[in-house]
Write a protein that holds these residues in place. Sequence first.
Motif, mmCIF file in Angstrom:
data_model
loop_
_atom_site.group_PDB
_atom_site.id
_atom_site.type_symbol
_atom_site.label_atom_id
_atom_site.label_comp_id
_atom_site.label_asym_id
_atom_site.label_seq_id
_atom_site.Cartn_x
_atom_site.Cartn_y
_atom_site.Cartn_z
ATOM 1 N N MET A 1 0.846 -1.171 0.000
ATOM 2 C CA MET A 1 0.000 0.000 0.000
ATOM 3 C C MET A 1 0.897 1.242 0.000
ATOM 4 N N ARG A 2 0.614 2.155 -0.871
ATOM 5 C CA ARG A 2 1.380 3.388 -0.986
ATOM 6 C C ARG A 2 0.608 4.540 -0.388
ATOM 7 N N ARG A 3 1.306 5.332 0.420
ATOM 8 C CA ARG A 3 0.660 6.506 1.023
ATOM 9 C C ARG A 3 1.081 7.753 0.269
ATOM 10 N N VAL A 4 0.153 8.619 0.066
ATOM 11 C CA VAL A 4 0.427 9.905 -0.567
ATOM 12 C C VAL A 4 -0.057 11.020 0.339
ATOM 13 N N ALA A 5 0.612 12.140 0.230
ATOM 14 C CA ALA A 5 0.208 13.291 1.045
ATOM 15 C C ALA A 5 -1.159 13.768 0.592
ATOM 16 N N PRO A 6 -2.002 14.107 1.529
ATOM 17 C CA PRO A 6 -3.328 14.609 1.160
ATOM 18 C C PRO A 6 -3.232 15.939 0.415
ATOM 19 N N VAL A 7 -4.137 16.138 -0.488
ATOM 20 C CA VAL A 7 -4.191 17.383 -1.251
ATOM 21 C C VAL A 7 -4.953 18.399 -0.418
ATOM 22 N N GLY A 8 -4.445 19.612 -0.396
ATOM 23 C CA GLY A 8 -5.142 20.638 0.357
ATOM 24 C C GLY A 8 -4.212 21.371 1.294
ATOM 25 N N GLY A 9 -4.753 22.053 2.247
ATOM 26 C CA GLY A 9 -4.014 22.935 3.128
ATOM 27 C C GLY A 9 -3.274 22.269 4.270
ATOM 28 N N THR A 10 -2.776 21.072 4.100
ATOM 29 C CA THR A 10 -2.077 20.400 5.186
ATOM 30 C C THR A 10 -0.564 20.491 5.061
#
Length: 59
Positions: A1-10
């Motif tokens: 499983m690959r994790r990606v940074a959430p899109v948006g103001g984080t």
Amino acid sequence: MRRVAPVGGTAVQDHVALAEIELCGDLIIAASAAHEDRLSLESIDEVLRVAEERDASGG
């Protein structure tokens, strides 16, 4: 499983890293505009605003 940074103001902003990147860019611009082969130490200090920092810190 690959994790990606959430899109948006984080996104976290590293202000020190951003300042260093800006100074590197300033040095690159100064070096490309220089009429000599290399920037002098005085020119580098001027680009990096060493005297201003020294004056601001009281040194």
